[in-house]
Motif scaffolding. Structure first.
Motif, PDB file in Angstrom:
ATOM      1  N   ARG A   1      -2.920 -25.754   7.195  1.00  0.00           N
ATOM      2  CA  ARG A   1      -1.500 -26.123   7.060  1.00  0.00           C
ATOM      3  C   ARG A   1      -0.652 -24.897   6.699  1.00  0.00           C
ATOM      4  O   ARG A   1       0.478 -24.779   7.154  1.00  0.00           O
ATOM      5  CB  ARG A   1      -1.368 -27.213   5.990  1.00  0.00           C
ATOM      6  N   SER A   2      -1.202 -24.006   5.878  1.00  0.00           N
ATOM      7  CA  SER A   2      -0.489 -22.766   5.537  1.00  0.00           C
ATOM      8  C   SER A   2      -0.277 -21.918   6.783  1.00  0.00           C
ATOM      9  O   SER A   2       0.813 -21.379   6.991  1.00  0.00           O
ATOM     10  CB  SER A   2      -1.256 -21.964   4.486  1.00  0.00           C
ATOM     11  N   ILE A   3      -1.307 -21.796   7.604  1.00  0.00           N
ATOM     12  CA  ILE A   3      -1.189 -21.021   8.840  1.00  0.00           C
ATOM     13  C   ILE A   3      -0.116 -21.636   9.732  1.00  0.00           C
ATOM     14  O   ILE A   3       0.703 -20.931  10.318  1.00  0.00           O
ATOM     15  CB  ILE A   3      -2.536 -20.937   9.590  1.00  0.00           C
ATOM     16  N   GLN A   4      -0.088 -22.951   9.808  1.00  0.00           N
ATOM     17  CA  GLN A   4       0.950 -23.626  10.592  1.00  0.00           C
ATOM     18  C   GLN A   4       2.340 -23.265  10.075  1.00  0.00           C
ATOM     19  O   GLN A   4       3.255 -23.006  10.857  1.00  0.00           O
ATOM     20  CB  GLN A   4       0.760 -25.148  10.542  1.00  0.00           C
ATOM     21  N   GLY A   5       2.491 -23.241   8.761  1.00  0.00           N
ATOM     22  CA  GLY A   5       3.775 -22.876   8.157  1.00  0.00           C
ATOM     23  C   GLY A   5       4.158 -21.447   8.444  1.00  0.00           C
ATOM     24  O   GLY A   5       5.317 -21.136   8.737  1.00  0.00           O
ATOM     25  N   TYR A   6       3.170 -20.532   8.384  1.00  0.00           N
ATOM     26  CA  TYR A   6       3.439 -19.123   8.695  1.00  0.00           C
ATOM     27  C   TYR A   6       3.927 -18.994  10.133  1.00  0.00           C
ATOM     28  O   TYR A   6       4.924 -18.327  10.406  1.00  0.00           O
ATOM     29  CB  TYR A   6       2.181 -18.262   8.541  1.00  0.00           C
ATOM     30  N   GLU A   7       3.174 -19.618  11.050  1.00  0.00           N
ATOM     31  CA  GLU A   7       3.485 -19.482  12.471  1.00  0.00           C
ATOM     32  C   GLU A   7       4.790 -20.166  12.848  1.00  0.00           C
ATOM     33  O   GLU A   7       5.473 -19.729  13.772  1.00  0.00           O
ATOM     34  CB  GLU A   7       2.325 -20.010  13.316  1.00  0.00           C
ATOM     35  N   ALA A   8       5.139 -21.221  12.146  1.00  0.00           N
ATOM     36  CA  ALA A   8       6.397 -21.921  12.419  1.00  0.00           C
ATOM     37  C   ALA A   8       7.596 -21.191  11.810  1.00  0.00           C
ATOM     38  O   ALA A   8       8.736 -21.548  12.073  1.00  0.00           O
ATOM     39  CB  ALA A   8       6.327 -23.342  11.884  1.00  0.00           C
ATOM     40  N   GLY A   9       7.318 -20.172  11.007  1.00  0.00           N
ATOM     41  CA  GLY A   9       8.401 -19.422  10.382  1.00  0.00           C
ATOM     42  C   GLY A   9       8.969 -20.093   9.146  1.00  0.00           C
ATOM     43  O   GLY A   9      10.006 -19.697   8.642  1.00  0.00           O
ATOM     44  N   LYS A  10       8.268 -21.094   8.635  1.00  0.00           N
ATOM     45  CA  LYS A  10       8.742 -21.790   7.441  1.00  0.00           C
ATOM     46  C   LYS A  10       8.396 -21.033   6.172  1.00  0.00           C
ATOM     47  O   LYS A  10       9.058 -21.192   5.155  1.00  0.00           O
ATOM     48  CB  LYS A  10       8.155 -23.197   7.378  1.00  0.00           C
ATOM     49  N   VAL A  11       7.331 -20.231   6.231  1.00  0.00           N
ATOM     50  CA  VAL A  11       6.863 -19.465   5.074  1.00  0.00           C
ATOM     51  C   VAL A  11       6.526 -18.059   5.548  1.00  0.00           C
ATOM     52  O   VAL A  11       5.865 -17.888   6.575  1.00  0.00           O
ATOM     53  CB  VAL A  11       5.580 -20.104   4.474  1.00  0.00           C
ATOM     54  N   VAL A  12       6.978 -17.058   4.802  1.00  0.00           N
ATOM     55  CA  VAL A  12       6.575 -15.683   5.094  1.00  0.00           C
ATOM     56  C   VAL A  12       5.436 -15.350   4.131  1.00  0.00           C
ATOM     57  O   VAL A  12       5.626 -15.362   2.923  1.00  0.00           O
ATOM     58  CB  VAL A  12       7.747 -14.693   4.927  1.00  0.00           C
TER      59      VAL A  12
END
Length: 119
Positions: free
Chosen positions: A36-47
């Protein structure tokens, strides 16, 4: 999954992962986070400032590329400077985590009655 745009750090993380032939789950396991963290990184939601060094290592990419993308040779950042900046960001992030834990402890102590306080 739709990415913000080709210039975003999330897009570059996804590209680097795919070029290494990794799934989101495999990349997550390699750097110690959830898929889920990787998904957030790739979606640009989390740097993922605290994970940039690990992402660069696992995907075999330069830190500068993850941060800046494709840049002309003369405009690209000094790799040593980029590495130092990432180290400092990771250090500040760790300090912030410790401060947050202390603040929570102090808040708990202040909420406890005088007879309930333990150090």
């Amino acid at each position: 999954m739709r990415h913000e745009d080709e210039g975003s750090i999330g897009w570059r993380i996804a590209r680097a992962r795919k070029e290494r032939g990794l799934t989101q789950e495999e990349l997550a396991a390699a750097i110690g986070v959830s898929p889920r963290s990787i998904q957030g990184y790739e979606a640009g939601k989390v740097v993922p400032y605290r994970r940039l060094s690990q992402l660069a290592e696992v995907t075999n990419r330069e830190l500068g590329w993850l941060l800046e993308g494709e840049t002309p040779r003369e405009a690209s950042a000094d790799p040593e400077l980029v590495e130092r900046l990432v180290f400092l960001v990771e250090e500040v992030s760790a300090d912030a985590k410790r401060i947050r834990a202390l603040a929570e402890r102090l808040e708990h102590l202040l909420e406890a009655g005088p007879g309930e306080r333990t150090v």
